[in-house]
Design an enzyme around this catalytic site. Structure first.
Site, PDB file in Angstrom:
ATOM      1  N   GLU A 155     -38.868  -6.578  17.197  1.00 31.66           N
ATOM      2  CA  GLU A 155     -38.457  -7.978  17.342  1.00 31.66           C
ATOM      3  C   GLU A 155     -37.388  -8.128  18.431  1.00 31.66           C
ATOM      4  OE1 GLU A 155     -38.723  -6.575  14.341  1.00 31.66           O
ATOM      5  OE2 GLU A 155     -40.457  -7.703  13.583  1.00 31.66           O
ATOM      6  N   CYS A 200     -41.431   0.997  13.483  1.00 37.46           N
ATOM      7  CA  CYS A 200     -40.392   1.772  12.842  1.00 37.46           C
ATOM      8  C   CYS A 200     -40.967   3.116  12.394  1.00 37.46           C
ATOM      9  CB  CYS A 200     -39.899   0.977  11.656  1.00 37.46           C
ATOM     10  SG  CYS A 200     -38.560   1.743  10.836  1.00 37.46           S
TER      11      CYS A 200
END
Ligand SMILES: [Zn+2]
Length: 339
Positions: A128, A181
């Protein structure tokens, strides 16, 4: 006058004129983990004029293996990374103006910084924020250097607004490692390799030597002995929402700001209040001390341990809930103790 930059000035593409330019530049580094530490140290040693470094986290023992600015004492004290970084960077070169920002970079702040700086270096660990950097850089015409690493793998690409494709252009066509991630672990040479690519490009940009920029997307795996440099110029999209003809900068809209997020590689959830607040940590310390947990406070944050969870509360109202990856559980705990 000392000769601290003499070796850099003897390097012909920089020279005395290049050094003069470097000394007037303002660089923004988003993230003060492994990539951020190494980039910041090198740029401060190289004598940039101003550094703004932003990070939302504090120093932990698991950082020390690769995050070169930090010491055991920083981990012991749970110092916010940017505070520990500033201490060390100021000792390295006191002539550089260093602004340390303890925050989860928001849309508003990113746009403000993008208006002021000459270059942005990506040293984040999440998708993001990278997409927000990409949009802010396009909107305000600032070059930025993407970098990511995981395990023994690393990747880097330099984005020049209105010239190269942007990160959004590449998303569907190029495998961009490190965007998700990953908890696979990391070795420091992978960090340093990415940093070397980012820094060489940074120096070229700071001295205005745009013709020498790499232009290819580079990736490598130091353990598998693989290396690739992909030509991506043709991937610039006319209809890209971030750099195309009709841009909407989707990642700069508030709706896309994550309020609650599971932190990368950690058994932790971050909760950010929807409106900015200022926490009185001293008052909160007294309240929490009566709730049966262990409270520790430093000037920047407060840690509250109630087994098996630990809360870390920052002045800007952000809270890290350690000991869970479950967002609803984290929110329930937050409301139980912090209102
Ligand atoms: Zn684009």
């Amino acid at each position: 006058m000392n000769n601290r930059y003499s070796r850099q000035e003897l390097f012909p593409p920089i020279g005395k004129a290049g050094q003069e330019k470097i000394s007037t530049k303002h660089v923004l580094i988003i993230g003060a983990g492994a990539l951020g530490s190494a980039n910041a140290e090198a740029l401060v040693r190289a004598g940039i004029g101003q550094l703004t470094i932003v990070d939302r986290d504090y120093v932990e023992w698991s950082n020390l293996q690769r995050q070169q600015l930090y010491t055991e004492e920083d981990a012991e004290k749970r110092l916010p990374k940017v505070i520990a970084a500033k201490n060390r960077l100021t000792a390295i070169n006191s002539s550089v103006g260093i602004e340390a920002v303890i925050a989860d970079a928001s849309v508003i702040e990113l746009e403000e910084w993008a208006k002021q700086v000459d270059l942005i270096i990506d040293a984040t660990d999440n998708f993001e924020t990278r997409m927000m950097i990409n949009d802010a850089a396009q909107k305000h015409g600032v070059p930025w250097i993407y970098g990511a690493c995981v395990g023994s793998y690393g990747i880097s690409y330099t984005i020049i607004p209105n010239k190269t494709p942007c990160l959004s252009c590449l998303l569907e066509t190029v495998p961009l490692g490190g965007l998700t991630c990953d908890t696979a672990g990391i070795i420091s040479p992978a960090v340093n390799m990415v940093v070397s690519y980012q820094l060489s490009e940074a120096l070229k940009i700071l001295v205005g030597n745009f013709n020498s920029l790499r232009s290819k997307l580079v990736s490598f795996d130091l353990w598998k002995n693989q290396y690739s440099a992909i030509k991506v110029d043709k991937l610039k999209k006319e209809d890209c929402p971030s750099c195309g003809k009709k841009r909407s900068y989707p990642y700069l809209s508030f709706e896309n700001q994550t309020k609650t997020a599971v932190l990368c590689g950690r058994d932790s959830v971050q909760i950010r209040p929807s409106l900015p607040i200022v926490r009185d940590l001293e008052a909160l310390e007294n309240v929490l001390a009566n709730q049966g947990g262990t409270v520790q406070r430093n000037p920047y944050l407060l840690s509250f341990m109630v087994e098996p969870h630990r809360f870390v509360i920052f002045k800007d109202g952000r809270v890290l809930v350690h000991g869970t990856k479950d967002i609803s559980e984290a929110k329930a705990l937050y409301h139980k103790y912090l209102g």
